[in-house]
Design an enzyme around this catalytic site. Structure first.
Site, PDB file in Angstrom:
ATOM      1  N   ASP A   1      55.081  29.845  74.103  1.00  0.00           N
ATOM      2  CA  ASP A   1      53.648  29.734  73.849  1.00  0.00           C
ATOM      3  C   ASP A   1      52.855  29.564  75.144  1.00  0.00           C
ATOM      4  O   ASP A   1      53.407  29.595  76.246  1.00  0.00           O
ATOM      5  CB  ASP A   1      53.401  28.568  72.886  1.00  0.00           C
TER       6      ASP A   1
ATOM      7  N   ASP B   1      51.192  34.618  74.589  1.00  0.00           N
ATOM      8  CA  ASP B   1      50.068  34.232  75.452  1.00  0.00           C
ATOM      9  C   ASP B   1      48.729  34.673  74.872  1.00  0.00           C
ATOM     10  O   ASP B   1      47.707  34.652  75.547  1.00  0.00           O
ATOM     11  CB  ASP B   1      50.276  34.764  76.879  1.00  0.00           C
TER      12      ASP B   1
ATOM     13  N   ALA C   1      45.379  37.831  79.984  1.00  0.00           N
ATOM     14  CA  ALA C   1      45.848  38.382  81.264  1.00  0.00           C
ATOM     15  C   ALA C   1      46.412  39.795  81.121  1.00  0.00           C
ATOM     16  O   ALA C   1      47.358  40.166  81.811  1.00  0.00           O
ATOM     17  CB  ALA C   1      46.882  37.447  81.905  1.00  0.00           C
TER      18      ALA C   1
ATOM     19  N   ASP D   1      46.008  33.086  66.895  1.00  0.00           N
ATOM     20  CA  ASP D   1      46.885  32.861  65.747  1.00  0.00           C
ATOM     21  C   ASP D   1      46.370  33.509  64.470  1.00  0.00           C
ATOM     22  O   ASP D   1      45.160  33.603  64.230  1.00  0.00           O
ATOM     23  CB  ASP D   1      47.052  31.362  65.496  1.00  0.00           C
TER      24      ASP D   1
END
Length: 443
Positions: A149, A221, A225, A243
């Site tokens: 996570d 993640d 990014a 989520d």
């Protein structure tokens, strides 16, 4: 910054994380404790889930991972001498290895959870700075899968720039998949594989590769990014959003986001729209069906998240759909289904409420899977027109011929032979329901 992919996007020639024995080559199939139990876990619940995967016939269909999510360790900290994470002795009296022994005895594999930060999302010890120690512990315990996570990241290890993830979890608006208010975007040409986030995940990858055990690596993640650019070289799957919840609005939103990432999915690497909510919340049966079918056609990891010892027969039937699982696990064709028509919207429209409604994908057997979604809140008719399906439009009758093109069609849900269908297949669908067609030879 524009996040949305275009219709001309080609397969991404990314380096892949190839593991021994085909581990991670096709999308993972399994069960995870979080959507079912959150933090309320113990050895009995994990072993019960493993037994039910066998008893319900799910193992025979390919489901193999039994994954322990957050809250499995002693919350107060690591062993002061060895620096190892300590399994909670009240929840796991025989340790994680004791559970692994029981799961492995059933012919299944065990997964575990940590985070690329100082603490997990629930506040338990995480693995940042302890990657090699934790990877060694996981290997010694018999772990086969790691969900990693993105919680507990210290401020000095946050990224210099912000990547555009058009997801409602941050409360912003994203007109057609763009981040109009992004003030700290990366300069053009920036390599996100060199970002601090990427490096945190690469450190655990390297630690897992250094141990004498093959452990599938699932990055979580949340799409940050530009993980789609480096996730395939780092892990076997990577979360592309925040989520999921057991609501149709959230399922539709994530399906919409992931529909623009399908060119990243192929053998050894898959964008992950999060674990399944089939059987949870107040989802209708059509919504459960659509959720599973979309995830399977996108070749997402199919990780069940409901208590299996009390699962409803109708939900088990959805999770056990052989045609969709066969498409999902095709050993020859790695690419997923692609949207070929948006239906409710003009093509390539980014709409969290109305994702692409028409999808198709090839199989190694020569059949073509076609999915039709009714994204609207009332009964609607949807039509699969063979001339519009990319895999079918060049087969059979020439375009200038007066004879209509026909194919043998089977309903993937019922197994019913729909006969020789000429030109198109039309169906009335309940709100938020899907039809899945297995289109065979010409007739």
């Amino acid at each position: 910054m524009r996040w949305l992919l275009t219709s001309s996007a080609l397969l991404v020639p990314a380096a892949a994380l190839v593991r021994p024995d085909g581990v991670g080559r096709t999308p993972a199939l399994g069960w995870n404790s979080w959507n079912a139990y959150s933090c309320d876990i113990d050895a009995d619940k994990i072993v019960t889930a493993a037994n039910e995967v066998v008893n319900l016939g799910l193992k025979d269909l390919g489901y193999e991972y039994i994954n322990i999510d957050d809250c499995w360790s002693v919350k107060s900290g690591r062993n002061t001498t060895t620096k190892r994470i300590i399994p909670d002795p009240d929840k796991f009296p025989n340790g994680i290895s004791g559970v692994a022994d029981q799961v492995h005895a059933l012919g299944l594999k065990l997964g575990i959870y940590s985070s690329a930060g100082l603490t997990t999302c629930a506040g338990y010890p995480a693995s940042l700075g302890y990657e090699e120690i934790d990877a060694q512990s996981f290997a010694e315990w018999g772990i086969d899968y790691l969900k990693y996570d993105n919680c507990g990241v210290p401020t000095n290890l946050t990224d210099q720039y912000t990547y555009c993830v058009p997801d409602s979890t941050d409360g912003s608006n994203y007109p057609n998949g763009t981040c109009v208010n992004l003030t700290d975007a990366a300069p053009q040409g920036y390599d996100w594989a060199t970002s601090t986030t990427a490096k945190r995940y690469q450190r655990m990858r390297d630690a897992l590769l250094s141990v004498n055990r093959t452990i599938l690596y699932s990055l979580c993640d949340w799409g940050q990014a530009d993980v789609n650019a480096w996730g395939n070289a780092t892990g076997n799957s990577w979360r592309m959003s925040g989520d999921i919840t057991a609501t149709w609005s959230r399922i539709a939103e994530i399906a919409n986001e992931n529909s623009f990432l399908m060119n990243y999915a192929n053998f050894w690497g898959y964008p992950d729209p999060d674990m399944l909510e089939v059987g949870n919340g107040n989802l209708t049966l059509p919504e459960n069906r659509a959720h599973f079918a979309l995830w399977a056609m996108m070749k997402a990891p199919l990780i069940i998240g409901t208590p299996l010892d009390s699962i409803d027969t109708s939900h088990l039937t959805i999770l056990s759909n052989k045609p969709l699982l066969t498409f999902h696990q095709d050993a020859v064709i790695g690419r997923p289904a692609y949207p070929y028509k948006w239906g409710y919207n003009p093509d390539w429209t980014f709409d969290p409420e109305h994702p692409a409604e028409y999808w198709s994908g090839p199989t190694s057997s020569g059949e073509v899977f076609v999915l039709m979604l009714n994204s609207e809140g009332e009964v609607k008719t949807r039509s699969a027109v063979w001339e519009e399906v990319p895999e079918l439009k060049d087969r059979g009758t020439k375009k200038n011929s007066k004879e209509k093109k026909g194919f043998k069609v089977t309903d993937a849900w019922t197994g019913k032979d729909l006969g020789c269908v000429k030109d198109k297949y039309e169906v009335k669908l309940q709100a938020h329901d899907v039809a899945v067609l297995v289109v065979g030879g010409q007739c």
